[in-house]
Motif scaffolding. Sequence first.
Motif, PDB file in Angstrom:
ATOM      1  N   VAL A 326       0.851  -1.182   0.000  1.00 26.07           N
ATOM      2  CA  VAL A 326       0.000   0.000   0.000  1.00 26.07           C
ATOM      3  C   VAL A 326       0.887   1.232   0.000  1.00 26.07           C
ATOM      4  O   VAL A 326       1.903   1.281   0.712  1.00 26.07           O
ATOM      5  N   LEU A 327       0.547   2.195  -0.841  1.00 23.36           N
ATOM      6  CA  LEU A 327       1.165   3.525  -0.806  1.00 23.36           C
ATOM      7  C   LEU A 327       0.211   4.364   0.026  1.00 23.36           C
ATOM      8  O   LEU A 327      -0.809   4.857  -0.465  1.00 23.36           O
ATOM      9  N   ALA A 328       0.542   4.517   1.308  1.00 27.57           N
ATOM     10  CA  ALA A 328      -0.453   4.908   2.305  1.00 27.57           C
ATOM     11  C   ALA A 328      -0.576   6.400   2.539  1.00 27.57           C
ATOM     12  O   ALA A 328      -1.366   6.821   3.395  1.00 27.57           O
ATOM     13  N   GLY A 329       0.190   7.243   1.814  1.00 29.31           N
ATOM     14  CA  GLY A 329       0.043   8.676   1.980  1.00 29.31           C
ATOM     15  C   GLY A 329       0.258   9.113   3.418  1.00 29.31           C
ATOM     16  O   GLY A 329       1.150   8.624   4.116  1.00 29.31           O
ATOM     17  N   ARG A 330      -0.615  10.002   3.890  1.00 34.56           N
ATOM     18  CA  ARG A 330      -0.449  10.536   5.251  1.00 34.56           C
ATOM     19  C   ARG A 330      -0.828   9.527   6.335  1.00 34.56           C
ATOM     20  O   ARG A 330      -0.642   9.787   7.527  1.00 34.56           O
ATOM     21  N   PHE A 331      -1.339   8.353   5.913  1.00 35.48           N
ATOM     22  CA  PHE A 331      -1.722   7.321   6.871  1.00 35.48           C
ATOM     23  C   PHE A 331      -0.660   6.227   7.000  1.00 35.48           C
ATOM     24  O   PHE A 331      -0.913   5.181   7.597  1.00 35.48           O
ATOM     25  N   ALA A 332       0.532   6.462   6.448  1.00 37.72           N
ATOM     26  CA  ALA A 332       1.548   5.408   6.393  1.00 37.72           C
ATOM     27  C   ALA A 332       1.926   4.874   7.775  1.00 37.72           C
ATOM     28  O   ALA A 332       2.038   3.657   7.967  1.00 37.72           O
ATOM     29  N   GLN A 333       2.108   5.752   8.722  1.00 40.41           N
ATOM     30  CA  GLN A 333       2.540   5.314  10.052  1.00 40.41           C
ATOM     31  C   GLN A 333       1.469   4.447  10.709  1.00 40.41           C
ATOM     32  O   GLN A 333       1.768   3.391  11.297  1.00 40.41           O
ATOM     33  N   GLU A 334       0.210   4.846  10.580  1.00 45.77           N
ATOM     34  CA  GLU A 334      -0.862   4.081  11.215  1.00 45.77           C
ATOM     35  C   GLU A 334      -1.044   2.721  10.525  1.00 45.77           C
ATOM     36  O   GLU A 334      -1.251   1.699  11.186  1.00 45.77           O
TER      37      GLU A 334
END
Length: 471
Positions: A326-334
């Motif tokens: 997944v390329l998770a954008g601003r949610f990458a850490q979560e």
Amino acid sequence: MQINLYEHLANELGALIDTRVFAPGERLPSIRHLAQQKRLSISTVMQALRLMEDRGQVDARPQSGYFVRHRAPRRPCSAQALHLKEPAFVGINNLLMRVLKDNETANIVQLGTAWPPDEILPIKRMQRTISAVARREPALLGKVSCYDSSESNFLRQVTRRALDWGKLDPGEIVVTNSCTEAISLCLRAVARPGDTIAIESATYFVLLQMIESLGMKALEIPTDPKTGPSLDALELALRAGLAQACLFVPNANNPLGCVMPDANKQRLAGLLSQFDIPLVEDDVYGDLCFAQQRPWPVKAWDTSGNVLLCSSFSKAVTPASRVGYVLAGRFAQEVALLKTVSSGATSHFFQAVLADFLEGSSYDQQLRKMRRTLVQRIARMSDAVVASFPPECRLSEPQGGFVLWVEMPAQVDALALHGTAIAQGVAYMPGQLFSASGKFGNYLRLNCGNAWTPRIEQAITCLGGLVKDAL
């Protein structure tokens, strides 16, 4: 997205075929004649004709030229009314499991499960790659990590392939155990139980399963069988605060096979930014779209970090690898935290195997071969359905993937018909499973990925007869 000269020529010739300037079975002008007439190079004309062959519009005959492919006349699926239903909890799990179990009946003709058959996957090439990686890096066979779930070369390959549509920050990549796990993690990151997820109508039943399992609601957005979800309807829903997130398949939607136009993707990205709404984008079929250039994902127009792009290489390489991302954008850490807590690390060994396969030209060669094969098989299945089903039936016109969506007369109940079909040795997926509210009761989905055989032809003839009997 810029269109090349060969695409212009392919589109021009395709329009002449659609308007029957060139009739089925008729020979197209020679390569040399087209080059002189259009003032193009021989290689450009050949690229255009190969593209038309990939699209299923023409057939190449050695020493004879290119001929317009014979196709049975067909009616496209009906457009949906632009009407929004209330968000609702999903309840398809029990029904779906029953249908899937019935579809596994012994000696069944399997037209339900949408997996690519082994004979169009690069199995032998993957065997060699697995052996080579095991000899070169034996330590990977025992490598386990509770935190670092990514293999550096796999990240490089994902990043490199994303350069076709934009610049990617490797820091937002989270490697998962499949595209399905990626989507589930993303839904958990962007929404909570009781929240509403805007979805296409129709959409893939596994996405509905995930929404149901997470205790979320679904809001069905009317979806055009060629261009995807209505953005006017979506904007109304977002203005009214009816959805907290979106879950779409913009490239080769399953079951419709539609591809959202670039202008719509750009507008969708703008709406997501305007209303601060995340989109979980399922792009697993993006590489199997039939256009010469792979369509860009919505992620390409995302400037706010609201798009979480999920994918894998399972549809074109091997489902057994169980490696997604997944390329998770601003949610990458979560998303990364949820991944660690849920399933730990993804196999470093199979990440390295896929990276090896992606590094050379093998993957691109596989895609070209697979797309051409799938176009031909969808065309063959479509022709058989037109020949065997009642004339009132309508068909999707897939722009990617390997499934066909069939609209039957309104009085036909696809779920009731399913039991009769199973008894006759034919499996398919009833349309009700692709809707949170039980819509599409007179639709069914067929898998077109298998090589055409007399047994499949007999199965379609049998199924068409059952539909006629139901009228």
